[in-house]
Design a protein around this motif. Structure first.
Motif, mmCIF file in Angstrom:
data_model
loop_
_atom_site.group_PDB
_atom_site.id
_atom_site.type_symbol
_atom_site.label_atom_id
_atom_site.label_comp_id
_atom_site.label_asym_id
_atom_site.label_seq_id
_atom_site.Cartn_x
_atom_site.Cartn_y
_atom_site.Cartn_z
ATOM 1 N N ARG A 510 46.668 54.692 62.241
ATOM 2 C CA ARG A 510 46.177 53.095 61.506
ATOM 3 C C ARG A 510 45.195 52.062 62.697
ATOM 4 O O ARG A 510 45.087 51.423 62.380
ATOM 5 C CB ARG A 510 47.341 53.130 60.317
ATOM 6 N N ASN A 511 46.657 52.024 63.356
ATOM 7 C CA ASN A 511 46.706 50.923 64.165
ATOM 8 C C ASN A 511 45.663 51.095 65.364
ATOM 9 O O ASN A 511 44.941 49.981 65.780
ATOM 10 C CB ASN A 511 47.849 50.364 65.324
ATOM 11 N N LEU A 512 45.318 51.741 65.635
ATOM 12 C CA LEU A 512 44.327 53.084 66.299
ATOM 13 C C LEU A 512 43.126 52.983 66.150
ATOM 14 O O LEU A 512 42.327 52.326 66.462
ATOM 15 C CB LEU A 512 44.823 54.786 67.165
ATOM 16 N N LEU A 513 42.782 53.507 64.645
ATOM 17 C CA LEU A 513 41.753 53.327 64.372
ATOM 18 C C LEU A 513 41.454 52.202 63.808
ATOM 19 O O LEU A 513 39.882 51.151 64.088
ATOM 20 C CB LEU A 513 42.001 53.691 63.067
ATOM 21 N N ARG A 514 41.856 50.683 63.963
ATOM 22 C CA ARG A 514 42.287 49.154 63.508
ATOM 23 C C ARG A 514 41.225 48.524 65.442
ATOM 24 O O ARG A 514 40.718 47.752 64.670
ATOM 25 C CB ARG A 514 42.957 48.191 63.238
ATOM 26 N N GLU A 515 41.563 49.730 66.080
ATOM 27 C CA GLU A 515 41.656 48.359 67.284
ATOM 28 C C GLU A 515 39.885 49.158 68.319
ATOM 29 O O GLU A 515 39.235 49.366 68.864
ATOM 30 C CB GLU A 515 42.781 48.766 68.261
ATOM 31 N N MET A 516 40.282 50.792 67.081
ATOM 32 C CA MET A 516 39.157 50.794 67.635
ATOM 33 C C MET A 516 37.403 50.588 67.040
ATOM 34 O O MET A 516 36.741 50.484 67.580
ATOM 35 C CB MET A 516 38.600 52.605 67.617
ATOM 36 N N LEU A 517 37.755 49.806 65.458
ATOM 37 C CA LEU A 517 36.660 49.626 64.612
ATOM 38 C C LEU A 517 36.498 48.484 65.536
ATOM 39 O O LEU A 517 35.158 47.898 65.389
ATOM 40 C CB LEU A 517 36.849 49.922 63.640
ATOM 41 N N VAL A 518 37.369 47.433 65.929
ATOM 42 C CA VAL A 518 37.109 45.920 66.061
ATOM 43 C C VAL A 518 36.872 46.185 67.879
ATOM 44 O O VAL A 518 35.931 45.124 68.232
ATOM 45 C CB VAL A 518 38.768 45.443 66.468
ATOM 46 N N PHE A 519 37.223 46.767 68.623
ATOM 47 C CA PHE A 519 36.308 47.390 70.014
ATOM 48 C C PHE A 519 34.807 47.342 69.962
ATOM 49 O O PHE A 519 33.780 46.829 70.978
ATOM 50 C CB PHE A 519 36.979 48.831 70.194
ATOM 51 N N ILE A 520 34.760 48.086 69.137
ATOM 52 C CA ILE A 520 32.686 48.083 68.200
ATOM 53 C C ILE A 520 32.562 46.859 68.217
ATOM 54 O O ILE A 520 31.559 46.481 68.769
ATOM 55 C CB ILE A 520 32.071 49.103 67.046
ATOM 56 N N ALA A 521 33.069 45.864 67.333
ATOM 57 C CA ALA A 521 32.733 44.565 67.474
ATOM 58 C C ALA A 521 33.030 43.408 68.225
ATOM 59 O O ALA A 521 31.703 42.790 69.137
ATOM 60 C CB ALA A 521 33.325 43.887 66.538
ATOM 61 N N VAL A 522 33.752 43.711 68.885
ATOM 62 C CA VAL A 522 34.168 42.721 70.497
ATOM 63 C C VAL A 522 32.846 43.275 71.243
ATOM 64 O O VAL A 522 32.300 42.496 72.283
ATOM 65 C CB VAL A 522 35.364 43.169 70.871
ATOM 66 N N TRP A 523 32.783 44.102 71.703
ATOM 67 C CA TRP A 523 31.450 44.891 73.077
ATOM 68 C C TRP A 523 30.038 44.759 72.218
ATOM 69 O O TRP A 523 29.251 45.232 73.084
ATOM 70 C CB TRP A 523 32.196 46.027 73.967
ATOM 71 N N GLU A 524 29.768 44.693 71.256
ATOM 72 C CA GLU A 524 28.485 44.377 70.495
ATOM 73 C C GLU A 524 27.776 45.668 70.518
ATOM 74 O O GLU A 524 26.892 45.635 71.356
ATOM 75 C CB GLU A 524 27.941 42.947 70.959
ATOM 76 N N LYS A 525 28.213 46.836 70.575
ATOM 77 C CA LYS A 525 28.096 48.154 70.714
ATOM 78 C C LYS A 525 26.689 48.372 69.220
ATOM 79 O O LYS A 525 26.973 48.155 68.063
ATOM 80 C CB LYS A 525 28.781 48.489 70.885
ATOM 81 N N ASP A 526 25.735 48.431 69.961
ATOM 82 C CA ASP A 526 24.266 49.573 69.050
ATOM 83 C C ASP A 526 24.751 50.470 68.489
ATOM 84 O O ASP A 526 25.290 51.309 69.084
ATOM 85 C CB ASP A 526 22.905 48.551 69.279
ATOM 86 N N GLU A 527 23.273 51.082 67.718
ATOM 87 C CA GLU A 527 23.943 52.522 66.784
ATOM 88 C C GLU A 527 23.339 53.441 67.919
ATOM 89 O O GLU A 527 23.418 54.412 67.874
ATOM 90 C CB GLU A 527 22.616 52.204 65.558
ATOM 91 N N GLN A 528 22.845 52.773 68.976
ATOM 92 C CA GLN A 528 22.122 54.636 70.065
ATOM 93 C C GLN A 528 23.157 54.150 70.478
ATOM 94 O O GLN A 528 23.521 55.821 71.894
ATOM 95 C CB GLN A 528 20.933 53.701 70.614
ATOM 96 N N SER A 529 24.438 53.470 70.926
ATOM 97 C CA SER A 529 25.480 53.581 72.660
ATOM 98 C C SER A 529 25.930 55.105 71.465
ATOM 99 O O SER A 529 26.798 55.216 70.142
ATOM 100 C CB SER A 529 26.575 52.176 72.005
ATOM 101 N N LEU A 530 27.104 55.914 72.434
ATOM 102 C CA LEU A 530 28.114 56.475 72.726
ATOM 103 C C LEU A 530 28.917 56.381 72.213
ATOM 104 O O LEU A 530 29.049 57.231 70.346
ATOM 105 C CB LEU A 530 28.202 57.843 73.417
ATOM 106 N N ILE A 531 29.636 55.337 71.946
ATOM 107 C CA ILE A 531 31.014 54.869 71.274
ATOM 108 C C ILE A 531 30.337 54.411 70.018
ATOM 109 O O ILE A 531 31.515 55.284 68.802
ATOM 110 C CB ILE A 531 31.177 53.552 71.684
ATOM 111 N N PHE A 532 29.099 53.866 69.660
ATOM 112 C CA PHE A 532 29.533 53.993 68.211
ATOM 113 C C PHE A 532 28.956 54.970 67.258
ATOM 114 O O PHE A 532 29.447 55.382 65.925
ATOM 115 C CB PHE A 532 28.166 52.755 68.232
ATOM 116 N N GLN A 533 27.996 56.402 68.040
ATOM 117 C CA GLN A 533 27.934 57.185 67.279
ATOM 118 C C GLN A 533 29.005 58.787 67.373
ATOM 119 O O GLN A 533 29.351 59.053 65.934
ATOM 120 C CB GLN A 533 26.828 58.585 68.508
ATOM 121 N N ILE A 534 29.642 58.046 68.143
ATOM 122 C CA ILE A 534 31.227 59.124 68.158
ATOM 123 C C ILE A 534 31.942 58.780 67.330
ATOM 124 O O ILE A 534 32.369 59.029 66.669
ATOM 125 C CB ILE A 534 31.480 59.417 69.520
#
Length: 979
Positions: A510-534
């Motif tokens: 659960r801790n890892l999932l939380r950090e992975m989700l916040v990572f998307i917000a911090v780096w402002e990843k859009d829907e086309q990015s690989l990180i967002f898709q995965i």
């Protein structure tokens, strides 16, 4: 290397048929082990030669497939590669952290202060740079050797020599140094900073390569996937390795946690039962094992207990592997009376009985209840009051002594007894359990998961950038996404789904999932990015396990209305709602419960989707809207000078996060409203009610921002900000200090909630639309709901210009278009407003009877009331129909013939009277000497009312029968532009 430090020599014949690449690379690895184990240390020329050999081998494994094939099937290469990597890690631990690790002994996360680590790294800069470059090359080679025609062979050989242990050690080393060693203050001199940065980047490269090696090791290999999962989430270096027999993982709200010792033992037994190697890898291991002298065998040999039965006499081990060639269908049975844990787990066959029992209660709430019951609307006003009280209590508790916190927390968590009672009974639908709001210290902000968090991989998102972290996301996806698995086992178990459940039931996961989700917000990843898709595929896997509600609750933060991780989770769900979650053509959210058992029904995508939507909207109704509206109402208290701005309970940062969450929730609701099969859920749950509550809250709490060219002039400078006068300069006192700089943002109580109205209006317009393929009329259920919930007045308020919410008038036009289309009640109400304004040529005196308690003007100048037109009894028959709904709402309207102004009277004792009578507020204003200010306020309200009615007239035309209709579009604006 033998335990006494001497070199161990393999028999000559085992090297006889080796290629030159195998021999020279093995020789280099032997030299490296001796060098990093300091027995002895090589000189600069020797180490340069060894580095050249390693570099050439790395280049060949990149370029030539045949070299990879040969090296990957040589067990001695894997043994010496592991020994060299292990020695390098031990050396790096000593030079970076000051603690030399031991081979084969798992390393814990080390708590070392920043100055010690920084000084040590700068001191050992040259040796660290050389060792890190070497380690990165060795890990690269190990990664490349797993990319072959038949990757299962090198995967099994790597597992047989426990090379995965060194991958974990490398990750742990990199995390220890980069997250705890160099995150502090940088040295003052530039040369030291450059050295520190260079070593940091090298550690990041090793971390990335180690993750890539782990990904290749687990690819399409269920045994290795489970071994990796077991190590990073259950036996992570910072997790207690000796829990008590009844120890449990951290529970999530009312969901019971499982017994971690049972889970640990059952997964360990599964690994023993399923540690089968491919025939080619087993033959290679057996050949090497048989060639060794018994006296020379030591800990470095491939004697992994879970794999050794593949190549050693089976009587050496305490268990017999299962017959993997057995074709008969087996049945999973759980025998409570069995005392032998291994035999009990073997008969069960599945990975973990404890995990299955946990999932049975942690999946979608009320899985056996097919009625999508919603949190009752009647409780929402009370919830808003509770949230407002909780917010103010939280502010008051911040300055109380420690011994008072307990009573305040208790008062804040009382909540609605009925709804709390529902939350504790699975038989009653319960999708949004009451939170113990602000149960932690008000100064503690764990929204982003700060503080110590367990898990080997948890810190990785805080270390790497989006390009470097891709391997981590690919590992998680590979282990839990159903489409990346190999189907069901002979016991009918989907191992991908089992690992997904382990991922969420463990605190590390659960801790890892939380950090992975916040990572998307911090780096402002859009829907086309690989990180967002995965990441969206990872959330898809969670949804396939019916664990979205559990995940939502696991990601909550006591301080936030909606935590940043929850906001990103909702964003991913919104994206999936348009793609993977899109309902089928024959969408059926309520299958026949009598014809299908619960397990089969839950496997139906439509059922999972409807239950997920039901849960998310119940959270919106029971928590998000009450909390946000409570904040808006507190803002309104400040606007009315009933509350000191200094007493506003939250800061600007908290409001920004609340707005981000609300914006994402509204985006999610618009996506659902735009999908016709799902739109009906929002209609059935009367989503209109919450949307109108938000509009009303905005009108109460936020002042409309005028047109940019007509904003209010700045107030004149005060004496303290003007230049000093000659008299002041001649005085003995020094001149006053300069004024403080302007704030970087508006005060929290003036938070504008920009853009929220536009989103709400877009959702309302979508709900009011007719079904696809029809152009008329609007949705009658939604039309009636808007009339009954006094929504017309809230919509008309949106016609007034507000620079915080641009294009609201155009969106309101869409709402009115569908609201008036086929709805006599709405048309009658609007017609009464216009007729009262147009026919008011003479001002009639007020009736002799005393008026109802008070009149309340709309914040923008129009009046707030229900959708009633009882004062226009002589209107058409449509007006009579409108009066019926007015009676239902128990309100009345009274339109007075005042040119340019429309008033709607409601039963309220708190609003000022604006007619000629001597209302209480007017007397108070006169008594206070504020007659001029009061008249100015009335003038502003009258001008705004005129603007409102003019806007309404501009939007409507009369048909041949005299009824109002929406004016045709001018062709410059389309519906799509505003949706």
């Amino acid at each position: 290397m033998a335990s006494n430090g001497g070199l161990e020599i393999d028999p000559v014949h085992v090297w006889k048929n080796d290629s030159i690449e195998e021999r020279i690379f093995s020789a280099a690895l032997i030299c490296l082990e001796g060098h990093y184990m300091q027995s002895p240390v090589m000189g600069p020329q020797s180490i340069a030669k060894v580095m050249s050999i390693v570099s050439k081998t790395l280049e060949k494994t990149h370029t030539f497939k045949d070299v990879r094939e040969v090296l990957s099937r040589n067990l001695r290469v894997w043994i010496w590669l592991r020994r060299a990597v292990c020695a390098a890690i031990c050396d790096l631990n000593e030079r970076s952290l000051g603690v030399r690790s031991e081979p084969l002994v798992p390393t814990k996360f080390i708590d070392i202060t920043t100055p010690e680590v920084t000084a040590l790294i700068i001191k050992n800069y040259a040796a660290l740079k050389e060792a890190l470059q070497m380690l990165n090359k060795l890990m690269h080679i190990a990664r490349n050797l797993l990319v072959t025609t038949d990757p299962e062979v090198p995967q099994d050989l790597s597992a047989a020599v426990n090379f995965d242990q060194e991958v974990y050690e490398a990750i742990c080393l990199c995390v220890n140094v980069t997250s705890k060693g160099i995150d502090g203050e940088m040295p003052e001199d530039e040369a030291s900073r450059a050295k520190l940065n260079e070593i940091t980047e090298l550690y990041k490269k090793v971390l990335v390569t180690s993750l890539q090696k782990a990904h290749n090791w687990i690819a399409k290999n269920d045994r290795n996937k489970m071994a990796f999962w077991f190590r990073v989430f259950i036996e992570s270096p910072d997790v207690d390795s000796n829990p008590g027999p009844e120890d449990r993982y951290e529970p999530v709200l009312d969901h019971p946690s499982l017994r971690c010792m049972h889970l640990r033992n059952e997964i360990s037994d599964w690994l023993k039962r399923n540690s089968k190697m491919c025939s080619a890898a087993a033959a290679i291991c057996k050949e090497y094992f048989d060639a060794q002298d018994e006296q020379q065998k030591n800990k470095w040999l491939p004697e992994n207990r879970n794999l050794a039965w593949n190549y050693t006499p089976s009587n050496m081990w305490s268990f017999e592997p299962e017959n993997y060639d057995e074709a008969a269908k087996v049945v999973s049975t759980w025998n409570e009376e069995e005392t032998d844990k291994f035999e009990q787990d073997k008969a069960y066959g599945r990975v973990s009985h404890e995990l299955d029992m946990w999932w049975d209660v942690a999946r979608s709430p009320n899985a056996s209840n097919w009625n999508l019951t919603m949190y009752p609307i009647d409780h929402v006003p009370e919830r808003i009051k509770e949230c407002e009280a909780n917010l103010m209590q939280r502010y008051a508790a911040a300055d109380l002594p420690e011994d008072h916190h307990e009573s305040v927390e208790h008062a804040a968590s009382d909540g609605n007894p009925e709804w709390q009672a529902q939350a504790h009974h699975q038989a009653t639908p319960s999708y949004a359990p009451e939170y113990d709001e602000y149960e932690e210290d008000a100064d503690d902000d764990d929204s982003y998961g700060e503080g110590p968090m367990t898990g080997l991989l948890t810190e990785v998102p805080n270390i790497l950038d989006p390009k470097q972290i891709e391997a981590l996301h690919m590992i998680i996806k590979s282990c839990i996404l159903d489409s990346a698995g190999s189907g069901s086992t002979r016991f009918g178990e989907n191992l991908q789904q089992t690992r997904c459940r382990i991922f969420l039931t463990t605190e590390c996961g659960r801790n890892l999932l939380r950090e992975m989700l916040v990572f998307i917000a911090v780096w402002e990843k859009d829907e086309q990015s690989l990180i967002f898709q995965i990441s969206s595929q990872i959330i898809q896997a969670i949804h396939e396990n019916s664990l979205i509600p559990y995940t939502w609750n696991a990601l909550r933060s006591p301080k936030d209305i909606i935590s940043p991780a929850q906001t990103v989770l909702l964003r991913l769900i919104t994206y999936l709602s348009r793609t993977a979650f899109y309902p089928s053509k024959n969408y059926n959210p309520l299958p026949d419960a009598k014809a299908e058992d619960m397990e089969k029904a839950l496997s139906h995508e439509d059922v999972r989707l409807s239950k997920m939507l039901n849960f998310l909207y119940s959270v919106f109704r029971s928590r998000i809207v009450p909390e946000c509206v409570a904040l808006m109402q507190i803002q309104g208290e400040v606007r009315k000078n009933r509350l000191d701005p200094a007493d506003f309970p939250v800061d600007h940062w908290d409001l920004e996060r609340a707005k981000d969450g609300l914006v994402q929730y509204l985006d999610f609701l618009y996506t659902i409203a735009d999908i016709y099969p799902l739109r009906q859920h929002l209609v059935d749950w009367e989503a209109v009610y919450e949307l109108l509550k938000v509009l009303e809250g905005l009108d109460v709490g936020v002042e409309k921002l005028p047109f940019p060219g007509a904003r209010r002039p700045e107030p004149p400078a005060t004496p303290s900000t003007t230049a000093s006068t000659p008299q002041a300069s001649s005085s003995s006192h020094p001149p006053p200090p300069p004024p403080p700089p302007p704030p970087l943002s508006d005060p929290p109580h003036e938070f504008p909630w920009s853009g929220i109205k536009g989103q709400v209006l877009s959702i309302l317009a979508a709900l009011l639309q007719p079904p696809p393929g029809q152009s008329s009329p609007g949705n009658p259920s939604v039309q009636l709901q808007i009339v009954q919930h006094n929504g017309i007045v809230a919509l008309l308020n949106c016609c007034l210009y507000d620079d915080n919410n641009r294009f609201c008038r155009e969106r309101t036009q869409l709402c009115l278009k569908w609201l008036m289309d086929g709805s006599p009640d709405a048309s009658a109400f609007l017609q009464n407003l216009v007729q009262a304004n147009q026919g008011a040529a003479v001002v009639r005196p007020p009736p002799p009877a005393p008026p109802p308690p008070a009149q309340q003007l709309l914040p923008g100048g129009a009046a707030s009331s229900s959708a009633s037109a009882s004062a226009s009894a002589s209107a058409s028959s449509t007006t009579s129909s409108s009066n019926h709904h007015v009676a239902t709402a128990q309100t009345q309207t009274q339109t007075q013939a005042v040119p340019g102004e429309v008033r709607v009277q409601v039963r309220s004792a708190s609003a000022p009277a604006v007619d000629g009578s001597s209302g209480g507020d007017e007397v108070e204003a006169t008594a206070g000497g504020g007659i001029a200010a009061f008249k100015q306020r009335l003038s502003e309200q009258r001008s705004r009312s005129e603007e409102l009615v003019n806007d309404l007239l501009a939007l409507t035309v009369a048909d041949k029968a005299g009824r109002l209709e929406l004016a045709p579009d001018d062709g410059d604006e389309t519906e799509d532009e505003f949706m």
